[in-house]
Design a protein around this motif. Structure first.
Motif, PDB file in Angstrom:
ATOM      1  N   PRO A 384      65.735  -8.300 -51.592  1.00 31.56           N
ATOM      2  CA  PRO A 384      65.746  -7.361 -50.456  1.00 31.56           C
ATOM      3  C   PRO A 384      66.560  -6.104 -50.740  1.00 31.56           C
ATOM      4  O   PRO A 384      66.138  -4.994 -50.429  1.00 31.56           O
ATOM      5  CB  PRO A 384      66.373  -8.189 -49.332  1.00 31.56           C
ATOM      6  CG  PRO A 384      66.073  -9.602 -49.685  1.00 31.56           C
ATOM      7  CD  PRO A 384      66.122  -9.656 -51.175  1.00 31.56           C
ATOM      8  N   THR A 385      67.754  -6.271 -51.327  1.00 33.91           N
ATOM      9  CA  THR A 385      68.575  -5.154 -51.797  1.00 33.91           C
ATOM     10  C   THR A 385      69.180  -5.583 -53.119  1.00 33.91           C
ATOM     11  O   THR A 385      70.090  -6.411 -53.160  1.00 33.91           O
ATOM     12  CB  THR A 385      69.689  -4.794 -50.794  1.00 33.91           C
ATOM     13  OG1 THR A 385      69.099  -4.427 -49.546  1.00 33.91           O
ATOM     14  CG2 THR A 385      70.524  -3.635 -51.295  1.00 33.91           C
ATOM     15  N   ALA A 386      68.670  -5.033 -54.213  1.00 32.94           N
ATOM     16  CA  ALA A 386      69.010  -5.552 -55.532  1.00 32.94           C
ATOM     17  C   ALA A 386      70.503  -5.478 -55.817  1.00 32.94           C
ATOM     18  O   ALA A 386      71.092  -6.419 -56.373  1.00 32.94           O
ATOM     19  CB  ALA A 386      68.228  -4.793 -56.603  1.00 32.94           C
ATOM     20  N   ASN A 387      71.146  -4.365 -55.441  1.00 31.36           N
ATOM     21  CA  ASN A 387      72.543  -4.211 -55.834  1.00 31.36           C
ATOM     22  C   ASN A 387      73.527  -4.883 -54.884  1.00 31.36           C
ATOM     23  O   ASN A 387      74.731  -4.660 -54.960  1.00 31.36           O
ATOM     24  CB  ASN A 387      72.920  -2.742 -56.051  1.00 31.36           C
ATOM     25  CG  ASN A 387      72.721  -1.862 -54.842  1.00 31.36           C
ATOM     26  OD1 ASN A 387      71.749  -2.009 -54.110  1.00 31.36           O
ATOM     27  ND2 ASN A 387      73.637  -0.928 -54.637  1.00 31.36           N
ATOM     28  N   LEU A 388      73.022  -5.770 -54.014  1.00 34.21           N
ATOM     29  CA  LEU A 388      73.910  -6.678 -53.286  1.00 34.21           C
ATOM     30  C   LEU A 388      74.165  -7.957 -54.070  1.00 34.21           C
ATOM     31  O   LEU A 388      74.957  -8.802 -53.647  1.00 34.21           O
ATOM     32  CB  LEU A 388      73.324  -7.025 -51.911  1.00 34.21           C
ATOM     33  CG  LEU A 388      73.531  -5.982 -50.812  1.00 34.21           C
ATOM     34  CD1 LEU A 388      72.771  -6.377 -49.548  1.00 34.21           C
ATOM     35  CD2 LEU A 388      75.019  -5.806 -50.495  1.00 34.21           C
ATOM     36  N   TRP A 389      73.490  -8.109 -55.204  1.00 29.88           N
ATOM     37  CA  TRP A 389      73.700  -9.317 -56.021  1.00 29.88           C
ATOM     38  C   TRP A 389      75.179  -9.448 -56.406  1.00 29.88           C
ATOM     39  O   TRP A 389      75.814  -8.484 -56.839  1.00 29.88           O
ATOM     40  CB  TRP A 389      72.853  -9.254 -57.307  1.00 29.88           C
ATOM     41  CG  TRP A 389      73.012 -10.491 -58.162  1.00 29.88           C
ATOM     42  CD1 TRP A 389      72.349 -11.673 -58.025  1.00 29.88           C
ATOM     43  CD2 TRP A 389      73.907 -10.663 -59.266  1.00 29.88           C
ATOM     44  NE1 TRP A 389      72.765 -12.563 -58.966  1.00 29.88           N
ATOM     45  CE2 TRP A 389      73.723 -11.974 -59.743  1.00 29.88           C
ATOM     46  CE3 TRP A 389      74.842  -9.835 -59.892  1.00 29.88           C
ATOM     47  CZ2 TRP A 389      74.442 -12.479 -60.827  1.00 29.88           C
ATOM     48  CZ3 TRP A 389      75.575 -10.332 -60.961  1.00 29.88           C
ATOM     49  CH2 TRP A 389      75.363 -11.639 -61.425  1.00 29.88           C
ATOM     50  N   GLY A 390      75.704 -10.625 -56.227  1.00 28.94           N
ATOM     51  CA  GLY A 390      77.076 -10.912 -56.637  1.00 28.94           C
ATOM     52  C   GLY A 390      78.140 -10.461 -55.662  1.00 28.94           C
ATOM     53  O   GLY A 390      79.328 -10.707 -55.895  1.00 28.94           O
ATOM     54  N   THR A 391      77.760  -9.798 -54.569  1.00 30.29           N
ATOM     55  CA  THR A 391      78.772  -9.328 -53.625  1.00 30.29           C
ATOM     56  C   THR A 391      79.347 -10.499 -52.831  1.00 30.29           C
ATOM     57  O   THR A 391      78.706 -11.543 -52.658  1.00 30.29           O
ATOM     58  CB  THR A 391      78.195  -8.284 -52.653  1.00 30.29           C
ATOM     59  OG1 THR A 391      77.061  -8.851 -51.986  1.00 30.29           O
ATOM     60  CG2 THR A 391      77.783  -7.025 -53.391  1.00 30.29           C
ATOM     61  N   SER A 392      80.550 -10.324 -52.338  1.00 29.55           N
ATOM     62  CA  SER A 392      81.214 -11.338 -51.517  1.00 29.55           C
ATOM     63  C   SER A 392      82.166 -10.637 -50.560  1.00 29.55           C
ATOM     64  O   SER A 392      82.367  -9.422 -50.644  1.00 29.55           O
ATOM     65  CB  SER A 392      81.975 -12.340 -52.398  1.00 29.55           C
ATOM     66  OG  SER A 392      82.960 -11.669 -53.175  1.00 29.55           O
ATOM     67  N   CYS A 393      82.775 -11.411 -49.669  1.00 35.21           N
ATOM     68  CA  CYS A 393      83.679 -10.849 -48.665  1.00 35.21           C
ATOM     69  C   CYS A 393      85.113 -11.246 -48.967  1.00 35.21           C
ATOM     70  O   CYS A 393      85.409 -12.433 -49.163  1.00 35.21           O
ATOM     71  CB  CYS A 393      83.279 -11.324 -47.268  1.00 35.21           C
ATOM     72  SG  CYS A 393      84.343 -10.677 -45.958  1.00 35.21           S
TER      73      CYS A 393
END
Length: 607
Positions: A384-393
């Protein structure tokens, strides 16, 4: 523990497609069927297709599963070739809502269906509504046919169409509000969102002989007034932390402005992963939505993608355009925390971003590289949004789950170095010549990862970088829940500077929405000026389509703003919408040829 049938379970690595007719079932030695899955799409045994994911998952647990793709709906023959399934019949409209698949945003009949053989929406030469491969409101019609064919067999609705039409919703083809698909279809259960956990639980309970299907996370039930009184305590005066009571069908009919209230309540509820039970009175029944199923963890998502997909269409219909579009792509992420007003991804896939592990992605790339028709290019490493891969809070999450608006949340932790390592590892796989990212990229987030942005410009852009500013007007961007226009200006400047340093010829493919609620002709003219000032060529745009399950649709229906509830100008009729589109075509594109409207598969939530 799942109750297993005593029959032969396919060996790991058995990549035969699952059966699509009873004759194929008999060739496997089956004398009965556990689960029949009915879909409005042709069957493509690939993890990008929701019906294949669910079918392979059930198959891996030992259930006898068949798929009935695009059955005829003028007769019962295709259904009646199968015996009544022992556990349930699952029904989906396909990877797209059937109205979106069949009609443009202005209600014109589409002459192309990417999920049908050869892209042909019709079964033969006759181009009539009755001869389409996919019926309008497919979930309702398939449920009616399944009930006629299989009697009291449990009917379970799922997929994008059922998920986003589970409460009162707007049907843009009929130009009216409709009640829940669950009650209209008279089905037993509806699975909403990404349904892996819910579907397995349903199968377990039925196979185990449990007496109730109540309370399954990720499902909705249809209850009469009497059943609601018996199964749930009286909601009158109940504490607000236990129930969410939506405006009823009758209430919304009397006061359509309540439809916006409903959608805003559901949006907040979904993003907060609330444990409340949601209730809405329909015309003669109640829809009861139980709390959402927990999203799959990374290991579970890895395991799902490791199932033995053939990665091809079923031999009965080998030429499926949607498959050609994604056959050399790899999904690396699920979910989106962007929450754009016009998009249903967050409502359906969830606001929590789940990333596959690098090892799982590389394993799939190696499998893909060994396929006999692979040409050496990974067409998309995305989601859905490629560069959200690996993100966290950094704080473990919050009730807003709104990480990108109006700016990137300071608590959003990016994985820039990990993403660079992923790209390096995939590119080093034997047989891989190019690795592209063709999915949407969030510009504000990319500005936070300059090394990744530089690498994408240098090696991983397929001809043009796809971006989605949608508009440039400040008020419209607020209504769309999109970042300010200043982000686009900064992004273009940064990218062009990097491209000059890399001696790259960088082009952009900006996506634009016209006729969104709140849009005026003067704003479109300013949009043209703003994009010309940035020297951007618009090659893809689309009139706003009021699809079910989005806040933009609620603004379209009610003529009210999402933020203040104040009146809002909405271009509704074909003439108004055409005028806005023609401003772009006439004033902006006259020198470069006609623009093209994007096909819905590129802009619509999967599953």
């Amino acid at each position: 523990m799942i109750a297993m049938r005593q029959h032969t379970i396919p060996l790991p690595g058995d990549r035969r497609p699952l059966p699509i007719c009873w004759e194929e079932c008999r060739r496997r030695g089956w004398d009965e069927l556990d689960i029949l899955l009915v879909t409005g799409d042709a069957y493509v045994d690939h993890p990008s297709f929701g019906i294949a994911l669910i079918a392979r998952l059930l198959d891996s647990r030992g259930y006898r599963v068949a798929i009935l793709p695009q059955p005829r709906y003028d007769r019962l023959d295709d259904f009646r070739q199968f015996p009544a399934p022992r556990l349930f019949c699952g029904i989906t409209g396909g990877n797209l809502d059937s109205i979106v698949a069949n009609y443009s945003g202005n209600g014109k009949v589409r002459d192309f269906d990417a999920f049908s053989p050869a892209g042909n929406p019709w079964r033969g030469e006759e181009r009539s509504k009755a001869n389409r491969r996919r019926p309008d409101r497919a979930v309702l019609l398939y449920a009616q046919l399944a009930r006629a064919a299989f009697g009291e067999t449990l009917l379970v609705l799922g997929g994008i169409e059922a998920s986003l039409r589970r409460f009162v919703h707007y049907d843009y083809k009929q130009e009216k509000l409709r009640s829940s698909s669950l009650t209209d279809a008279k089905a037993d259960l509806l699975v909403y969102g990404m349904g892996e956990r819910a579907v397995l639980t349903i199968a377990e309970r039925i196979a185990g002989g449990e007496a109730t299907l109540d309370g399954i996370p990720g499902t909705c039930r249809r209850l009469s007034d009497k059943e609601r009184q018996e199964k749930l305590p009286d909601i009158a005066g109940a504490p607000a932390d236990h129930w969410l009571l939506l405006p009823s069908w009758a209430d919304i009919g009397r006061n359509p402005a309540l439809f916006l209230d409903q959608e805003l309540q559901l949006d907040h509820h979904a993003r907060a992963a609330s444990g409340k039970i949601v209730l809405q009175r329909q015309q003669s029944h109640w829809v009861i939505q139980y709390p959402p199923a927990a999203p799959l963890g990374s290991e579970e998502l890895d395991a799902l993608h490791a199932l033995p997909f053939s990665r091809r269409p079923h031999p009965a219909a080998p030429d499926i355009p949607a498959y050609r579009m994604i056959r050399d792509s790899v999904t690396i992420v699920r979910g989106c925390s962007g929450n754009c007003s016009f998009c249903a991804i967050t409502r359906h896939q969830g606001p929590k971003v789940i990333s596959r592990s690098r090892e799982s992605i590389v394993t799939e790339v190696k499998l893909l590289s060994r396929m006999d028709d692979f040409g050496g290019t990974i067409s998309d490493l995305g989601g859905p949004t490629a560069n959200l891969w690996g993100t966290s809070c950094a704080i473990g999450g919050c009730a807003r789950n709104d990480c990108l608006y109006p700016r990137v949340c300071p608590n959003l932790q990016v994985a820039e170095q990990e993403f660079l390592q992923l790209l390096d590892t995939v590119a080093s796989v034997a047989g891989i010549e190019h690795v592209f990212i063709s999915s949407g990229l969030r510009m504000g987030l990319l500005l936070k990862t300059p090394a990744l942005l530089r690498r994408i410009i240098e090696r991983h852009t397929p001809g043009a970088m796809k971006i989605a500013p949608e508009h440039t007007d400040a008020d419209l961007l607020t209504l769309m829940h999109k970042e300010p226009h200043a982000v686009l200006r900064q992004f273009i400047r940064t990218c062009r500077q990097m491209a000059r340093e890399l001696s790259q010829d960088l082009r952009f493919s900006p996506y634009i929405i016209t006729a969104h609620p709140g849009s005026s002709e003067s704003q479109v003219r300013q949009l043209v000026k703003d994009l010309r000032a940035l020297e951007l060529q618009v090659r893809a745009f689309q009139d706003f389509t009021p699809t079910p399950g989005t806040i933009s649709t609620a603004m379209f229906v009610t003529g009210r703003r999402r933020d203040t509830k104040e009146p809002l100008t909405v271009p509704k009729n074909a003439s108004e919408r055409k005028k806005q589109r023609e401003i772009i075509e006439r004033e902006y594109l006259k020198a470069s040829g006609p623009a093209r409207a994007s096909r819905p598969a590129r802009r619509t939530t999967k599953r």
